[in-house]
Scaffold this active site. Structure first.
Site, PDB file in Angstrom:
ATOM      1  N   SER A 131     -14.834  26.326 -17.600  1.00 40.07           N
ATOM      2  CA  SER A 131     -14.523  24.560 -17.721  1.00 40.07           C
ATOM      3  C   SER A 131     -14.403  23.289 -18.867  1.00 40.07           C
ATOM      4  O   SER A 131     -13.049  24.067 -19.470  1.00 40.07           O
ATOM      5  CB  SER A 131     -16.246  23.894 -16.685  1.00 40.07           C
ATOM      6  OG  SER A 131     -15.704  22.989 -16.935  1.00 40.07           O
ATOM      7  N   GLU A 149      -4.785   9.277 -10.791  1.00 42.10           N
ATOM      8  CA  GLU A 149      -4.373   8.740 -11.252  1.00 42.10           C
ATOM      9  C   GLU A 149      -2.511   8.679 -11.121  1.00 42.10           C
ATOM     10  O   GLU A 149      -2.605   9.667 -11.788  1.00 42.10           O
ATOM     11  CB  GLU A 149      -5.060   7.645 -12.267  1.00 42.10           C
ATOM     12  CG  GLU A 149      -5.947   6.872 -11.386  1.00 42.10           C
ATOM     13  CD  GLU A 149      -7.028   5.636 -12.074  1.00 42.10           C
ATOM     14  OE1 GLU A 149      -5.781   5.021 -13.031  1.00 42.10           O
ATOM     15  OE2 GLU A 149      -8.069   5.366 -11.619  1.00 42.10           O
ATOM     16  N   HIS A 173     -10.407  22.549 -13.630  1.00 47.35           N
ATOM     17  CA  HIS A 173     -10.813  21.708 -11.937  1.00 47.35           C
ATOM     18  C   HIS A 173      -9.660  21.164 -12.224  1.00 47.35           C
ATOM     19  O   HIS A 173      -9.666  19.792 -11.720  1.00 47.35           O
ATOM     20  CB  HIS A 173     -12.222  20.991 -12.564  1.00 47.35           C
ATOM     21  CG  HIS A 173     -13.566  21.388 -13.261  1.00 47.35           C
ATOM     22  ND1 HIS A 173     -13.730  21.798 -12.933  1.00 47.35           N
ATOM     23  CD2 HIS A 173     -13.324  20.989 -14.179  1.00 47.35           C
ATOM     24  CE1 HIS A 173     -15.402  22.287 -13.300  1.00 47.35           C
ATOM     25  NE2 HIS A 173     -14.994  22.398 -14.315  1.00 47.35           N
TER      26      HIS A 173
END
Length: 272
Positions: A131, A149, A173
């Protein structure tokens, strides 16, 4: 002595399997002698270091690693303390947990601990990041950007990372948080570097020759901006959608190989 798997750098896209087969964490453990080598968990990125440290400590003990220690550094003064520097010097593998990647660089940058980490990596110590700990491994890292987006100009915040993997920007992710747009912005702004997006429960294993292998249940996306013929990226009209022509992307899965030198993918390793 048990045989070890040779790896220099293991970068995990986050949310690696901790309950089932634990493929990625098992591979991490295979890179050291589990009976005697020190596995050091660096919790610098998280604001809950004790919880994160103990969680991974239990996991690695459960996978057979006898000597697991925790590097709990939450303030810059702690990065100058000799006992923390010595923890790094004694480690055979250093595992960076998730959290906030900017915490890692802002706390460690320019300290004795940062110097010790760089020296340890040069000596061949295996570094692992998941991460936020994944993003920080490159020389330029994404700190903040829009998820899920369409890419817009000037919506990305980047900063220097630890610089262990040169010439790339790593995002994590990736599919799960819809981060293709923000990585495209990163490559539009830096077309000379590769963008590497890593899904959850997926990792890349980077070797000394400059190639990486994919392991895990998800995909790895490699974005190559060298072929871009047009881009409208600039600081003018910041709310406009980003436009780019002729960008190249590879999608890799488990066992696929990517050569960072030639910037070419392969299906899998050739049989010896």
């Amino acid at each position: 002595m048990e045989e070890k798997t040779k790896s220099n750098l293991i970068i995990i896209g986050g949310a690696e399997d901790k309950e089932g087969n634990k493929e990625i964490l098992k591979y991490v453990c295979s890179t050291i002698d589990k009976s005697r080598d020190v596995l050091l968990i660096a919790t610098v990125a998280t604001e809950q270091p004790k919880e994160a440290g103990e969680k991974y400590k239990r996991l690695f003990h459960g996978l057979g690693v006898a000597e697991v220690r925790i590097l709990d550094v939450s303030h810059r003064y702690q990065a100058e303390e000799i006992e923390n520097v010595n923890l790094v010097k004694e480690a055979s593998l250093i595992f960076f947990t998730g959290g906030d990647q900017l915490r890692i660089t802002s706390i460690l940058g320019g300290t004795a601990l940062h110097d010790a980490l760089k020296n340890k990596y040069e000596e061949g110590c295996t570094f692992v990041g998941t991460s936020a700990g994944a993003s920080v491994m490159s020389d330029t890292m994404i700190v903040k950007g829009l998820d899920e987006e369409s890419p817009k100009k000037c919506t990305l915040k980047m900063a220097p990372g630890l610089g262990l993997l040169k010439g790339v920007i790593v995002d994590q992710h990736f599919a799960q948080r819809g981060r293709i747009g923000r990585l495209l912005v990163g490559i539009a702004e830096n077309p000379g570097v590769l963008g590497i997006g890593i899904d959850e429960d997926t990792a890349i294993i980077v070797n000394e020759q400059g190639s990486f292998k994919v392991i895990g249940s998800g995909a790895v996306y490699v974005i190559d901006g060298r072929t871009i013929t047009y881009s409208n990226v600039s600081e003018q009209y910041q709310e406009e959608l980003l436009c780019m022509f002729n960008i190249k992307m590879h999608v890799l899965k488990n066992k696929n190989i990517f050569d960072l030198n030639s910037k070419e993918p392969m299906e899998e390793e050739a049989e010896a």
